[in-house]
Write a protein that holds these residues in place. Structure first.
Motif, PDB file in Angstrom:
ATOM      1  N   ALA A   1      21.116  58.226 153.653  1.00 23.20           N
ATOM      2  CA  ALA A   1      19.907  58.501 154.428  1.00 23.20           C
ATOM      3  C   ALA A   1      20.231  59.506 155.518  1.00 23.20           C
ATOM      4  CB  ALA A   1      19.362  57.210 155.039  1.00 23.20           C
ATOM      5  N   PHE A   2      19.222  60.287 155.906  1.00 15.96           N
ATOM      6  CA  PHE A   2      19.331  61.226 157.025  1.00 15.96           C
ATOM      7  C   PHE A   2      18.158  60.984 157.968  1.00 15.96           C
ATOM      8  CE2 PHE A   2      21.597  63.684 153.684  1.00 15.96           C
ATOM      9  CZ  PHE A   2      22.801  63.866 154.339  1.00 15.96           C
ATOM     10  N   ASP A   3      18.459  60.776 159.242  1.00 19.65           N
ATOM     11  CA  ASP A   3      17.422  60.591 160.261  1.00 19.65           C
ATOM     12  C   ASP A   3      16.404  59.520 159.854  1.00 19.65           C
ATOM     13  OD1 ASP A   3      18.575  62.646 161.782  1.00 19.65           O
ATOM     14  OD2 ASP A   3      17.451  64.166 160.671  1.00 19.65           O
ATOM     15  N   GLY A   4      16.914  58.439 159.295  1.00 19.94           N
ATOM     16  CA  GLY A   4      16.038  57.337 158.923  1.00 19.94           C
ATOM     17  C   GLY A   4      15.326  57.518 157.596  1.00 19.94           C
ATOM     18  N   LYS A   5      15.478  58.684 156.941  1.00 16.94           N
ATOM     19  CA  LYS A   5      14.827  58.935 155.658  1.00 16.94           C
ATOM     20  C   LYS A   5      15.806  58.650 154.522  1.00 16.94           C
ATOM     21  CE  LYS A   5      12.596  62.473 152.833  1.00 16.94           C
ATOM     22  NZ  LYS A   5      12.250  63.906 152.692  1.00 16.94           N
ATOM     23  N   THR A   6      15.413  57.755 153.634  1.00 21.89           N
ATOM     24  CA  THR A   6      16.275  57.405 152.500  1.00 21.89           C
ATOM     25  C   THR A   6      16.275  58.532 151.474  1.00 21.89           C
ATOM     26  OG1 THR A   6      15.809  55.047 152.797  1.00 21.89           O
ATOM     27  CG2 THR A   6      16.682  55.733 150.661  1.00 21.89           C
ATOM     28  N   ILE A   7      17.469  59.046 151.186  1.00 23.95           N
ATOM     29  CA  ILE A   7      17.624  60.130 150.217  1.00 23.95           C
ATOM     30  C   ILE A   7      18.077  59.582 148.863  1.00 23.95           C
ATOM     31  CG2 ILE A   7      18.847  62.281 149.707  1.00 23.95           C
ATOM     32  CD1 ILE A   7      16.857  62.536 151.983  1.00 23.95           C
ATOM     33  N   LEU A   8      18.934  58.556 148.919  1.00 26.49           N
ATOM     34  CA  LEU A   8      19.441  57.939 147.689  1.00 26.49           C
ATOM     35  C   LEU A   8      19.469  56.431 147.915  1.00 26.49           C
ATOM     36  CD1 LEU A   8      20.249  59.745 145.317  1.00 26.49           C
ATOM     37  CD2 LEU A   8      22.641  59.237 145.810  1.00 26.49           C
TER      38      LEU A   8
ATOM     39  N   GLY B   1      11.681  58.043 148.475  1.00 26.74           N
ATOM     40  CA  GLY B   1      12.437  56.830 148.753  1.00 26.74           C
ATOM     41  C   GLY B   1      13.782  56.760 148.069  1.00 26.74           C
ATOM     42  N   GLY B   2      14.287  57.906 147.608  1.00 27.98           N
ATOM     43  CA  GLY B   2      15.614  57.940 147.006  1.00 27.98           C
ATOM     44  C   GLY B   2      15.690  57.381 145.605  1.00 27.98           C
ATOM     45  N   VAL B   3      14.533  57.257 144.938  1.00 28.04           N
ATOM     46  CA  VAL B   3      14.515  56.726 143.569  1.00 28.04           C
ATOM     47  C   VAL B   3      14.728  57.864 142.576  1.00 28.04           C
ATOM     48  CG1 VAL B   3      13.135  55.544 141.816  1.00 28.04           C
ATOM     49  CG2 VAL B   3      12.988  54.839 144.215  1.00 28.04           C
TER      50      VAL B   3
ATOM     51  N   GLY C   1      12.971  67.865 141.227  1.00 29.25           N
ATOM     52  CA  GLY C   1      12.269  67.106 142.252  1.00 29.25           C
ATOM     53  C   GLY C   1      11.809  68.037 143.352  1.00 29.25           C
ATOM     54  N   PRO C   2      10.916  67.550 144.213  1.00 24.48           N
ATOM     55  CA  PRO C   2      10.405  68.411 145.289  1.00 24.48           C
ATOM     56  C   PRO C   2      11.505  68.809 146.262  1.00 24.48           C
ATOM     57  CG  PRO C   2       9.686  66.129 145.590  1.00 24.48           C
ATOM     58  CD  PRO C   2      10.325  66.205 144.250  1.00 24.48           C
ATOM     59  N   ASN C   3      11.287  69.914 146.980  1.00 28.75           N
ATOM     60  CA  ASN C   3      12.253  70.352 147.981  1.00 28.75           C
ATOM     61  C   ASN C   3      12.399  69.287 149.062  1.00 28.75           C
ATOM     62  OD1 ASN C   3      12.913  72.891 146.903  1.00 28.75           O
ATOM     63  ND2 ASN C   3      11.026  73.760 147.686  1.00 28.75           N
ATOM     64  N   GLY C   4      13.649  68.998 149.442  1.00 28.54           N
ATOM     65  CA  GLY C   4      13.915  67.993 150.468  1.00 28.54           C
ATOM     66  C   GLY C   4      14.046  66.584 149.932  1.00 28.54           C
ATOM     67  N   ALA C   5      13.895  66.411 148.615  1.00 25.33           N
ATOM     68  CA  ALA C   5      13.967  65.062 148.040  1.00 25.33           C
ATOM     69  C   ALA C   5      15.402  64.537 147.996  1.00 25.33           C
ATOM     70  CB  ALA C   5      13.377  65.054 146.631  1.00 25.33           C
ATOM     71  N   GLY C   6      16.397  65.438 147.958  1.00 28.11           N
ATOM     72  CA  GLY C   6      17.792  64.991 147.947  1.00 28.11           C
ATOM     73  C   GLY C   6      18.595  65.458 146.758  1.00 28.11           C
ATOM     74  N   LYS C   7      18.126  66.501 146.066  1.00 26.56           N
ATOM     75  CA  LYS C   7      18.847  66.983 144.875  1.00 26.56           C
ATOM     76  C   LYS C   7      20.225  67.537 145.257  1.00 26.56           C
ATOM     77  CE  LYS C   7      15.595  69.958 143.791  1.00 26.56           C
ATOM     78  NZ  LYS C   7      14.692  69.748 144.937  1.00 26.56           N
ATOM     79  N   SER C   8      20.256  68.393 146.275  1.00 25.79           N
ATOM     80  CA  SER C   8      21.540  68.963 146.712  1.00 25.79           C
ATOM     81  C   SER C   8      22.441  67.895 147.313  1.00 25.79           C
ATOM     82  CB  SER C   8      21.304  70.086 147.733  1.00 25.79           C
ATOM     83  OG  SER C   8      20.584  71.158 147.144  1.00 25.79           O
ATOM     84  N   THR C   9      21.836  66.905 147.977  1.00 21.86           N
ATOM     85  CA  THR C   9      22.619  65.803 148.548  1.00 21.86           C
ATOM     86  C   THR C   9      23.365  65.057 147.453  1.00 21.86           C
ATOM     87  OG1 THR C   9      21.058  65.557 150.382  1.00 21.86           O
ATOM     88  CG2 THR C   9      22.481  63.671 149.887  1.00 21.86           C
ATOM     89  N   LEU C  10      22.700  64.830 146.318  1.00 22.15           N
ATOM     90  CA  LEU C  10      23.348  64.148 145.190  1.00 22.15           C
ATOM     91  C   LEU C  10      24.567  64.932 144.714  1.00 22.15           C
ATOM     92  CD1 LEU C  10      23.489  61.987 142.994  1.00 22.15           C
ATOM     93  CD2 LEU C  10      21.781  63.268 141.692  1.00 22.15           C
ATOM     94  N   LEU C  11      24.430  66.251 144.586  1.00 21.54           N
ATOM     95  CA  LEU C  11      25.569  67.071 144.169  1.00 21.54           C
ATOM     96  C   LEU C  11      26.684  67.033 145.214  1.00 21.54           C
ATOM     97  CD1 LEU C  11      24.095  70.291 142.481  1.00 21.54           C
ATOM     98  CD2 LEU C  11      24.705  68.108 141.464  1.00 21.54           C
ATOM     99  N   ASN C  12      26.317  67.074 146.503  1.00 21.18           N
ATOM    100  CA  ASN C  12      27.324  67.036 147.564  1.00 21.18           C
ATOM    101  C   ASN C  12      28.098  65.718 147.563  1.00 21.18           C
ATOM    102  OD1 ASN C  12      27.034  69.604 148.758  1.00 21.18           O
ATOM    103  ND2 ASN C  12      25.223  68.943 149.883  1.00 21.18           N
ATOM    104  N   LEU C  13      27.419  64.625 147.233  1.00 25.06           N
ATOM    105  CA  LEU C  13      28.093  63.329 147.127  1.00 25.06           C
ATOM    106  C   LEU C  13      29.076  63.320 145.961  1.00 25.06           C
ATOM    107  CD1 LEU C  13      25.027  61.018 147.836  1.00 25.06           C
ATOM    108  CD2 LEU C  13      27.122  61.052 149.205  1.00 25.06           C
ATOM    109  N   ILE C  14      28.631  63.838 144.801  1.00 21.73           N
ATOM    110  CA  ILE C  14      29.508  63.880 143.617  1.00 21.73           C
ATOM    111  C   ILE C  14      30.706  64.787 143.874  1.00 21.73           C
ATOM    112  CG2 ILE C  14      29.638  64.578 141.188  1.00 21.73           C
ATOM    113  CD1 ILE C  14      26.676  63.765 140.937  1.00 21.73           C
ATOM    114  N   ALA C  15      30.474  65.881 144.626  1.00 20.95           N
ATOM    115  CA  ALA C  15      31.557  66.826 144.921  1.00 20.95           C
ATOM    116  C   ALA C  15      32.489  66.311 146.003  1.00 20.95           C
ATOM    117  CB  ALA C  15      30.962  68.167 145.350  1.00 20.95           C
TER     118      ALA C  15
END
Length: 594
Positions: free
Chosen positions: A289-296, A474-476, A313-327
């Protein structure tokens, strides 16, 4: 006619970009400009928009024509809010009238904080604010440089529909091939400082270009054949003192001086990868989550060795965050991520590595690897750069002199030079030309490891993906089997309401209609039995005519007859192949019902 550009020439330093180029834009024309990175597409748009003065030639407009221009990196006014930036070129009266429309369009483009300062926006958000300003401005001519970059799939579909309804003239550079297909009615190809126009959308352009290349290759074969005959004549010691012989020698020299058709270079991607063990990357109940917003939210997934995953997915939904976690560039708030010992991740991020504009192209790649091992053999850094269309004279140039697309291609090479066995691609299609994209897609088909890609490019996802991860609120994350077109169809089915009148009725209400049994007609059965032999005969005929064309030398009349016969044979072969596909499909359905 809305816009006229005649005899345009433009130099960039020592590099010639445009040489005596002419383009006309009429009302209703929608022109897509394509070409490999670094050929000057963005510079040409700046000239057409009046943002850059050409070295020669002129651009003229009808006095009443209004032009709206979206540059690749649009400038922003420091200290301005989003709304102030949108209305920067409007009068206060117009702003009052159009403020609701502007907010609606910004919301459609994923910008909802209208009072946010533009300097706090990301690069993608700035581009979308600039796009909204361009589309709101009353214009007869739209000139757009990469309008689909930084848009999610729904935004691209909306923009596609908006531009199809636009009644003025449109000139744009884009590498989104579905966008070119559905919006444009003319394709202009920029290559070797010249342009060539095609009255066609993208698929028809590909067909016309293939025909043109075949004709040029045939003409080149004919020229080489004539040269061989004339060379043998000269080597026999012709009497040059006769006028006829002198003329013939002059014709030979003129023919010899001619050059073959110019072709664009193509990136050559050798498969670079290291061994990948059984254990790859495993995510278990990962939350972020970032700033209280659930990304995953409690996401679990084990990356398979041959995965081909498209992430949407829409911009800001967390697509790049998912890749950053895997990386491994981000840590999860909870849950765990495990990496196998043999995992080597190649991460082509949206921002890219920080490229020093003063650093030489060669030094940048040499720092990654001086030599790489591929299935085709060992290649030095210099050789790999040449395969990626960076000739030796360009390798010594500072990175700052490269175009945006060339920098992205250089960054892609640096990622592949590390020989990864898992590829993470974040918007890989941004700023890469269509030729490089096609080669990248072919490369990914043979890449021996896993590929996970965030992309808005529908064509790329259709070619690459075997499953789609849709990142939602909601990170779904919802998983779909198939490519992007399959995902869209399943999403439409999910959204379709079930009306009462379509509810299933009791069996006693009506009897089900009896399905008619499929079968061949007598004529179709005979055709099906002989069609493969017919196809083989036509293929032999095409090959035989090709050999005769090569052997006919300088007999132009004979060559013309053979060329015509070959074209007719190819047409017949294509028709026969289409018929074979239909009959084979019908035969399979007949067999299935039995």
């Amino acid at each position: 006619m809305l816009l006229t550009a005649e005899h345009i020439s433009l130099n960039f330093g020592l590099k010639q970009l445009l040489d005596d180029v002419t383009l006309y834009l009429n009302e209703g024309d929608k022109i897509g400009i394509i070409g490999i990175n670094g050929t000057g597409k963005s510079s040409f748009l700046k000239v057409l928009a009046g943002q850059q003065v050409p070295d020669q030639g002129a651009v003229s407009l009808d006095p009443n024509v209004q032009v709206s221009f979206l540059s690749q990196n649009p400038p922003m006014q420091p200290g301005a809010t989003v709304l102030e930036q949108v209305f920067a070129d409007f009068s206060p009266d117009v702003r009052q009238l159009m403020e609701y429309e502007a907010k609606t369009m910004l919301t459609r483009l994923g910008i909802t904080d209208f009072g946010q300062k533009v300097e706090t926006l990301s690069g993608g958000q700035r581009k979308r604010v600039a796009l909204a300003a361009v589309l709101l401005h009353p214009a007869d001519v739209l000139i757009l440089d990469e309008p689909t970059n930084h848009l999610d799939s729904d935004m691209v579909l909306w923009l596609e529909d908006h531009l199809r309804k636009f009644t003025g003239g449109l000139i744009m550079v884009t590498h989104d091939r579905y966008f070119l297909e559905r919006v444009c009615n003319r394709i202009t190809e920029l290559s070797h400082c010249h342009i060539r126009h095609y009255e066609a959308n993208y698929s028809k352009y590909l067909e016309l270009k293939t025909q043109q290349e075949e004709m040029e290759q045939a003409a080149q074969r004919k020229r080489q054949s004539i040269l061989r005959v004339e060379y043998q004549w000269i080597m026999r010691g012709a009497q040059a003192r006769r006028t006829k012989n002198k003329d013939r020698i002059a014709r030979y020299e003129e023919l010899k001086a001619q050059t073959g058709p110019e072709t664009d270079g193509a990136v050559q991607m050798a498969t670079l990868s290291s061994r990948l063990g059984r254990k790859t990357v495993e995510l278990e109940n990962v939350c972020k989550a970032f700033d209280g917003k659930t990304i995953l939210d409690h996401f679990s997934y084990g990356v398979a060795r041959d995965d081909r995953v498209g992430i949407v997915g829409p911009n800001g939904a967390g697509k790049s965050t998912l890749l950053n976690l895997i990386a491994g560039k981000l840590s999860p708030d909870s849950g765990r991520i495990d990496w196998g010992e043999t995992v080597r991740i190649g991460y082509f991020s949206q921002e890219g590595r920080e490229l020093d504009p003063e650093q030489r192209v060669y030094d940048y790649i040499h720092e990654v690897a001086g030599q790489v091992k591929t299935k085709e053999g060992n290649f030095s850094a210099t050789q790999m750069m040449e395969r990626f269309l960076f000739p030796k004279q360009l390798q010594g140039q500072p990175i700052g002199k490269l175009s945006g697309g060339e920098r992205r291609r250089l960054y892609l090479l640096s990622v592949l030079m590390e020989a990864p066995n898992i590829l993470l691609l974040d918007e890989p299609t941004n700023d890469l030309d269509v030729t490089t994209l096609a080669i990248l897609e072919e490369y990914l088909e043979t890449f021996p490891g896993a590929v996970l890609a965030v992309s808005h490019d529908r064509y790329f996802l259709d070619k690459m993906a075997h499953q789609i991860f849709a990142v939602g609120e909601g990170g779904v994350i919802t998983r779909y089997t198939g490519n992007f077109t399959d995902y869209l169809e399943k999403r439409r089915q999910e959204a379709a309401p079930v009306s009462q009148d379509k509810a299933p009725k009791k069996e006693t209400a009506t009897k089900p209609a009896r399905q008619k049994k499929l079968k061949f007609t007598f004529k179709e059965q005979r055709e099906y039995d002989t069609i493969e032999a017919d196809i083989a005969a036509l293929e032999d005929q095409v090959a035989s005519l090709e050999r005769e064309m090569t052997a006919c030398g300088s007999d132009y009349v004979k060559l013309q007859e053979l060329t015509q016969a070959q074209e007719e044979a190819k047409t017949a072969l294509e028709e026969k192949m289409e018929r074979w596909l239909y009959l084979t499909d019908l035969a399979e359905r007949i067999a299935a019902q039995e």
